[in-house]
Design a protein around this motif. Structure first.
Motif, PDB file in Angstrom:
ATOM      1  N   ILE A  38       0.847  -1.210   0.000  1.00 31.99           N
ATOM      2  CA  ILE A  38       0.000   0.000   0.000  1.00 31.99           C
ATOM      3  C   ILE A  38       0.873   1.247   0.000  1.00 31.99           C
ATOM      4  N   MET A  39       1.862   1.262   0.907  1.00 29.52           N
ATOM      5  CA  MET A  39       2.683   2.460   1.024  1.00 29.52           C
ATOM      6  C   MET A  39       3.503   2.692  -0.237  1.00 29.52           C
ATOM      7  N   LEU A  40       4.039   1.603  -0.807  1.00 31.16           N
ATOM      8  CA  LEU A  40       4.832   1.772  -2.029  1.00 31.16           C
ATOM      9  C   LEU A  40       3.953   2.219  -3.195  1.00 31.16           C
ATOM     10  N   THR A  41       2.691   1.769  -3.181  1.00 31.86           N
ATOM     11  CA  THR A  41       1.770   2.228  -4.220  1.00 31.86           C
ATOM     12  C   THR A  41       1.538   3.726  -4.104  1.00 31.86           C
ATOM     13  N   TYR A  42       1.304   4.178  -2.872  1.00 29.78           N
ATOM     14  CA  TYR A  42       1.139   5.621  -2.666  1.00 29.78           C
ATOM     15  C   TYR A  42       2.368   6.370  -3.188  1.00 29.78           C
ATOM     16  N   THR A  43       3.525   5.842  -2.840  1.00 29.19           N
ATOM     17  CA  THR A  43       4.758   6.493  -3.264  1.00 29.19           C
ATOM     18  C   THR A  43       4.878   6.493  -4.775  1.00 29.19           C
ATOM     19  N   GLY A  44       4.495   5.357  -5.367  1.00 31.11           N
ATOM     20  CA  GLY A  44       4.544   5.257  -6.820  1.00 31.11           C
ATOM     21  C   GLY A  44       3.628   6.263  -7.491  1.00 31.11           C
ATOM     22  N   ILE A  45       2.489   6.519  -6.847  1.00 33.42           N
ATOM     23  CA  ILE A  45       1.577   7.522  -7.401  1.00 33.42           C
ATOM     24  C   ILE A  45       2.149   8.926  -7.166  1.00 33.42           C
ATOM     25  N   ALA A  46       2.718   9.107  -5.975  1.00 30.23           N
ATOM     26  CA  ALA A  46       3.174  10.436  -5.590  1.00 30.23           C
ATOM     27  C   ALA A  46       4.352  10.897  -6.443  1.00 30.23           C
ATOM     28  N   GLY A  47       5.330  10.014  -6.621  1.00 35.00           N
ATOM     29  CA  GLY A  47       6.571  10.426  -7.271  1.00 35.00           C
ATOM     30  C   GLY A  47       6.409  10.811  -8.729  1.00 35.00           C
ATOM     31  N   PRO A  48       6.046   9.865  -9.588  1.00 33.42           N
ATOM     32  CA  PRO A  48       6.015  10.202 -11.018  1.00 33.42           C
ATOM     33  C   PRO A  48       4.788  10.997 -11.443  1.00 33.42           C
ATOM     34  N   TRP A  49       3.724  10.982 -10.648  1.00 30.96           N
ATOM     35  CA  TRP A  49       2.494  11.593 -11.154  1.00 30.96           C
ATOM     36  C   TRP A  49       1.977  12.733 -10.275  1.00 30.96           C
ATOM     37  N   ALA A  50       1.639  12.413  -9.015  1.00 31.84           N
ATOM     38  CA  ALA A  50       0.969  13.413  -8.172  1.00 31.84           C
ATOM     39  C   ALA A  50       1.849  14.642  -7.956  1.00 31.84           C
ATOM     40  N   LYS A  51       3.128  14.396  -7.735  1.00 34.99           N
ATOM     41  CA  LYS A  51       4.031  15.519  -7.504  1.00 34.99           C
ATOM     42  C   LYS A  51       4.036  16.459  -8.700  1.00 34.99           C
ATOM     43  N   ARG A  52       4.077  15.896  -9.892  1.00 41.23           N
ATOM     44  CA  ARG A  52       4.064  16.721 -11.096  1.00 41.23           C
ATOM     45  C   ARG A  52       2.757  17.487 -11.230  1.00 41.23           C
ATOM     46  N   LYS A  53       1.661  16.755 -10.989  1.00 41.59           N
ATOM     47  CA  LYS A  53       0.360  17.385 -11.156  1.00 41.59           C
ATOM     48  C   LYS A  53       0.156  18.504 -10.140  1.00 41.59           C
ATOM     49  N   ILE A  54       0.560  18.234  -8.897  1.00 44.34           N
ATOM     50  CA  ILE A  54       0.361  19.240  -7.851  1.00 44.34           C
ATOM     51  C   ILE A  54       1.201  20.474  -8.155  1.00 44.34           C
ATOM     52  N   THR A  55       2.490  20.251  -8.470  1.00 45.78           N
ATOM     53  CA  THR A  55       3.360  21.382  -8.767  1.00 45.78           C
ATOM     54  C   THR A  55       2.842  22.153  -9.970  1.00 45.78           C
ATOM     55  N   ALA A  56       2.352  21.411 -10.961  1.00 44.33           N
ATOM     56  CA  ALA A  56       1.832  22.077 -12.154  1.00 44.33           C
ATOM     57  C   ALA A  56       0.638  22.952 -11.806  1.00 44.33           C
ATOM     58  N   ALA A  57      -0.210  22.454 -10.917  1.00 45.88           N
ATOM     59  CA  ALA A  57      -1.371  23.247 -10.527  1.00 45.88           C
ATOM     60  C   ALA A  57      -0.928  24.539  -9.827  1.00 45.88           C
ATOM     61  N   PHE A  58       0.144  24.433  -9.054  1.00 44.22           N
ATOM     62  CA  PHE A  58       0.636  25.626  -8.354  1.00 44.22           C
ATOM     63  C   PHE A  58       1.299  26.604  -9.316  1.00 44.22           C
ATOM     64  N   THR A  59       1.804  26.096 -10.436  1.00 45.16           N
ATOM     65  CA  THR A  59       2.605  26.959 -11.287  1.00 45.16           C
ATOM     66  C   THR A  59       1.989  27.191 -12.662  1.00 45.16           C
ATOM     67  N   ASP A  60       0.665  27.033 -12.758  1.00 45.03           N
ATOM     68  CA  ASP A  60      -0.008  27.367 -14.015  1.00 45.03           C
ATOM     69  C   ASP A  60       0.437  26.522 -15.198  1.00 45.03           C
ATOM     70  N   ARG A  61       0.581  25.252 -14.999  1.00 50.05           N
ATOM     71  CA  ARG A  61       0.979  24.393 -16.112  1.00 50.05           C
ATOM     72  C   ARG A  61       0.050  23.187 -16.163  1.00 50.05           C
ATOM     73  N   TYR A  62       0.284  22.299 -17.118  1.00 48.67           N
ATOM     74  CA  TYR A  62      -0.532  21.090 -17.219  1.00 48.67           C
ATOM     75  C   TYR A  62       0.178  19.874 -16.647  1.00 48.67           C
ATOM     76  N   ALA A  63       1.441  19.702 -16.952  1.00 41.15           N
ATOM     77  CA  ALA A  63       2.224  18.526 -16.571  1.00 41.15           C
ATOM     78  C   ALA A  63       1.625  17.277 -17.200  1.00 41.15           C
ATOM     79  N   ALA A  64       2.094  16.117 -16.734  1.00 38.02           N
ATOM     80  CA  ALA A  64       1.757  14.825 -17.354  1.00 38.02           C
ATOM     81  C   ALA A  64       0.303  14.756 -17.815  1.00 38.02           C
ATOM     82  N   ASN A  65       0.080  14.804 -19.121  1.00 39.11           N
ATOM     83  CA  ASN A  65      -1.293  14.665 -19.607  1.00 39.11           C
ATOM     84  C   ASN A  65      -1.338  13.923 -20.941  1.00 39.11           C
ATOM     85  N   ARG A  66      -0.271  13.266 -21.307  1.00 36.02           N
ATOM     86  CA  ARG A  66      -0.225  12.614 -22.605  1.00 36.02           C
ATOM     87  C   ARG A  66      -0.520  11.119 -22.517  1.00 36.02           C
ATOM     88  N   MET A  67      -0.083  10.506 -21.447  1.00 34.66           N
ATOM     89  CA  MET A  67      -0.223   9.047 -21.376  1.00 34.66           C
ATOM     90  C   MET A  67      -1.405   8.658 -20.499  1.00 34.66           C
TER      91      MET A  67
END
Lengths: 359, 556
Positions: A38-67
């Motif tokens: 469970i914890m590694l799954t959360y981390t797996g979501i957080a690292g490559p995806w959630a972190k990008r999406k969250i930062t993008a939301a803070f900085t007026d960008r889209y981030a990962a949206n192709r795949m």
């Protein structure tokens, strides 16, 4: 309040309990596997995806949206990419230490999750063990990470790595004391180091008196409400402890390249990164357990509430990363020793006196 | 604003240089007098009297700014030219010409008078081959240490192989830097490092976390820009290159530097309408460049691709769109022509004005957002206030210009002090701060964006009302330009980073015989050790960021 832990539940429904100690051992391994996954799954979501999406939301960008939908398939794609990278090990590194460091960093956080009460899901209590000294164990295991950072920095034979690990040591010593002292003030309230007891002391169903009632709804005595000052102190020390902005001194990308992880590549890099994210979630988990009633919450199952709370803490760290400048190393140490330490002692003393007078 | 009273006995009643007074001051040190189009007087002195001449001019005639040292080789001699100016009035210019013999090109160093001579003379040694006596550190600066010969000298053989293996190249870890006695640590920041804004190599000696010594190693991005320009014709072939010096959106400012020098050299008039367009375009570039400076500085202090970095880029994008409308290009504009600009504003003009006005209307709100997010942030202030101090006297000695100098209280802006374009017809102010620290440099840039917006607004108003029949975008310029033999000039404009000047010497052909770029970043970067020594590494990084260097312009 004795609840059934996850291994106990597993041995009961599978009948492993009838095989004695060996059966309990297997059940414990299975339980640990579930929690770890469970914890590694959360981390797996957080690292490559959630972190990008969250930062993008803070900085007026889209981030990962192709795949895939919302770019979610970035997660398996990134996992594959990272695992297929070449592992470069510099010539003069100190081999066993260099190889072990990523394991220590990632492992120490995972170990600590053993005692965290994650609430129940479908009637199953997601907690591997509930020892009487649970909180002490969590703090102790989590701080082994510092050893991992030191090993990583020292063994890398790189000056930037070395400086990063020295900074990590200085920072962790300066902030671990306020962290533990503030945690101790909660222990005085709850009267126990046992995680389940600490949670019970904050929940009405666990027997605690409501803090006050609004329109018949009892507000639970979460320690964050009882002593918000301690909660703020704990959160700050926690962010420093997990090395996030504004206290990301050990990595400090623009100053010392990537600190202790400069020389790590491929799977080792992934492990270190996993470790860092696990530590953020662990920081959130300990804060949630001590101050936010752990898995307590209305309507939704406890495990869902717990997940929301640790992701909330993750969001906080990402928010800080987007918006708050990094302090300088000497300023960090100053805040730690001259500010946080004094305040956390004052908090502990006051709590002890107040609890002593009332109780 | 003068920080020390300037002796005015070498100036006449109007504040201009009195050539006779300069001659009297220097006495029999003067061998000859030359004609430089920009300078009030160009004196020729012997190579062994450089130091005393420069000191006399600095201390007794108030020439406190050494813009540039140009070196070149003639058929019969080597020559170094010290282009001196006054910070108070940069139109007061004196050139000190120092010939050196062909077989023994040695000349005294000007380091005692101006610290900025350090790097300029090293470059002269590196590229042309003149050696400077009493120079503290006579090494190559742009070329690798192992380079053979001097590329701009006449007998240089370009076909000779210059392969330098890694082992031959100066190894920063060689034994003499390892100090067993001392407990300091040598560390290479760069050339590949997240905070160097390009390929800069900062050799740093650390004492714990404190910076004990800093030395910038440049030249990684040297692209022979000067020689490229020497091989191009004045009329068309040089103009595309300035865009590539300071390539972060300051293109039009660079083009103006060349245009101004060449127009001065060939005596070309520029129509007023074109001057207004130039002024507007240049200020748009300045806004874009300052936004980038702000964003990258925040990156250095914050540590990640943070909100403010992205916000600055988002808003810079709007400026880029306007510039693209105007010039047809996003970065490499090639929009200026000698005698004007390439084409008129895009049709329909109303749309262009609206686009620009929309940007200007939104700008104050955005700047306020920046102030909320960074300058009023307490941690940001903790990091930037009183770090990276640059004293005004030190800044002057190093020839620092632009926002770096103005943040140290040096009131020097060529747009006002040596007017060109349409600036003196417009209503705007020069921004100075007296904080002298990293914080002041950020504030200066942010206020300059406001001033630039004021200028752009006035230009847009002017352009909108300009009568249609008077919209001359270019004056009549001959197809081939051949300025007279042996005319020399040095002309500078206020680029985003400071004084960007061009020295050109004509030899009667359609290509310059010598083309020298005075890059503001080159001089500004020299001040880094003064700002960083004794501070912490994070402050070194912040100071480097606050200098806002572009390595394309430093190395050329």
């Amino acid at each position: 309040m004795a609840t059934q832990t996850l291994p106990e539940f597993i041995s009961e429904i599978t009948g492993l309990g009838s095989f004695g100690v060996a059966g309990e051992f297997v059940a414990a391994i299975v339980g640990a596997g579930i929690i770890g996954t469970i914890m590694l799954t959360y981390t797996g979501i957080a690292g490559p995806w959630a972190k990008r999406k969250i930062t993008a939301a803070f900085t007026d960008r889209y981030a990962a949206n192709r795949m895939g939908p919302f770019g979610l398939l970035t997660i398996p794609a990134d996992a594959l990419r990272l695992l297929s990278k070449e592992l470069i090990i510099p010539e003069r590194v100190d081999r066993p230490a260099f190889d072990l460091a990523p394991l220590v960093v990632a492992g120490s956080a995972l170990f600590a999750f053993a005692v965290i009460p994650m609430g129940s899901l479908f009637g199953i209590n997601m907690q591997i063990a509930d020892p009487e000294a649970g909180l002490a164990y969590a703090f102790a295991v989590a701080s082994i990470a510092t050893l991992g950072l030191t090993m990583a920095g020292y063994a890398s034979a790189n000056k930037f790595s070395f400086m990063g690990s020295l900074r990590a040591i200085a920072q962790n010593i300066a902030y671990e004391i306020p962290l533990v002292l503030t945690g101790a003030s909660v222990v005085i309230f709850a009267g126990s180091l046992q995680m389940s007891e600490i949670v019970a002391a904050q929940t009405i169903s666990g027997g605690a008196e409501p803090l006050f009632s609004i329109a018949g709804l009892g507000i639970p005595p979460w320690f964050a409400f009882v002593n918000p000052f301690a909660f703020v102190l704990f959160t700050i020390a926690n962010i420093a402890e997990v090395g996030r902005n504004p206290f990301d001194i050990p990595e400090a990308p623009t100053e010392i390249v990537a600190g202790y992880q400069t020389e790590y590549s491929s799977v080792y890099f992934v492990l270190i990164y996993l470790g860092e994210f696990l530590h953020i979630f662990l920081g959130g988990a300990i804060a949630a357990t001590l101050f936010l009633g752990g898995p307590a919450g209305p309507v939704l199952p406890g495990f869902v509430w717990f997940t929301i709370k640790i992701w909330g803490f993750f969001l906080l760290t990402q928010w800080a990363r987007s918006a708050v400048p990094r302090v300088r190393i000497d300023q960090l140490i100053e805040i730690g020793w001259k500010g946080m330490l004094v305040l956390s002692f004052a908090n502990l003393l006051l709590t002890a006196v107040i609890v002593g007078v009332i109780a | 604003m003068s920080l020390e009273p300037v002796r005015d006995d070498t100036l006449d009643a109007d504040g201009n240089v009195d050539p006779q007074a300069i001659l009297d001051l220097l006495g029999d040190r003067v061998l000859d007098i030359e004609e430089h189009m920009n300078a009030d007087i160009a004196v020729v002195v012997r190579p062994d009297t450089v130091e005393e001449t420069l000191l006399a001019l600095r201390d007794e005639a108030g020439f406190d700014h050494c813009s540039l040292v140009t070196a070149q080789e003639y058929e019969d001699r080597y020559e170094s030219i010290y282009h001196l100016k006054q910070y108070d009035d940069p139109t007061n210019e004196v050139s000190v010409v120092v010939p050196a013999t062909k077989d023994d090109p040695v000349s005294q160093s000007g380091n005692a008078a101006y610290r900025t001579c350090d790097w300029h003379e090293r470059e002269a040694y590196d590229l042309v081959g003149i050696e400077y006596e009493n120079h503290p550190d006579m090494r190559r600066i742009l070329m690798p240490e192992t380079w053979q010969g001097h590329p701009l000298s006449m007998d240089y053989d370009q076909d000779r192989p210059q392969v330098v293996t890694l082992g031959q190249h100066d190894n920063p870890l060689k034994d003499d830097i390892r100090d067993e006695e001392n407990d300091t640590m040598f560390i290479n920041i760069g050339p590949h490092h997240p905070a160097t804004h390009g390929v800069l190599h900062v050799k740093t000696v650390l004492d714990g976390e404190t910076v004990a010594n800093v030395e910038s190693d440049i030249g990684y991005l040297h692209r022979c820009e000067e020689q490229v320009c020497q091989n191009g014709t004045y009329r068309h072939q040089i103009m595309p290159y300035p865009d590539r010096w300071d390539y972060v959106s300051a293109g039009l400012l660079n083009e103006w530097a060349y245009a101004r020098a060449a127009e001065d050299l060939a005596d070309i008039e520029v129509p007023e309408y074109a001057q207004v367009i130039r002024t507007m375009g240049a200020e748009l570039c300045r806004v874009a460049a300052h936004m980038l400076a702000l964003g990258t500085f925040a990156l250095d202090v914050y540590g990640d691709f943070t909100a403010i970095f992205q916000y600055a880029f988002r808003d810079r994008e709007v400026v880029q769109n306007i510039l693209e409308e105007l010039t047809g290009q996003r970065m490499m504009f090639n929009y200026f022509r000698l005698g004007g600009v390439a084409w008129d504003l895009p049709e329909p003009r109303e749309d262009f004005f609206e686009l620009t006005r929309d940007f200007l209307d939104g700008l104050p709100g955005k700047l306020e957002e920046y102030h909320d997010l960074i300058t009023s942030n307490e941690i940001f202030q903790l990091r930037c206030v009183d770090t990276g101090i640059l004293e005004p006297e030190v800044a002057k000695s190093y020839g620092a210009t632009g926002p770096v100098a103005r943040a140290s209280g040096v009131d020097y802006d060529l747009r006002r002090d040596d007017p060109y374009g349409y600036y003196d017809e417009l209503d705007w102010d020069v921004v100075t701060e007296d904080g002298k620290d990293n914080y002041a440099r950020v504030l200066t840039r942010m206020q300059e964006v406001e001033e630039s917006a004021k200028i752009i607004k006035q230009c847009v108003d002017l352009l909108e009302e300009w009568p249609e029949e008077e919209r001359t975008i270019q004056s009549n310029v001959p197809r081939t330009l051949k300025p007279e033999n042996d005319t020399e000039t040095y002309r500078a404009v206020e680029a985003a980073k400071g004084e960007l000047g061009i020295y050109m010497r004509a030899d009667g052909t359609d290509k310059p015989a010598r083309f020298k770029i005075r890059s503001p970043c080159f001089s500004n970067l020299q001040t880094l050790p003064e700002m960083a020594q004794g501070e912490y590494i994070p402050d070194l990084i912040a100071s480097l960021g606050s200098l806002d260097i572009v390595l394309g312009e430093v190395d050329r």
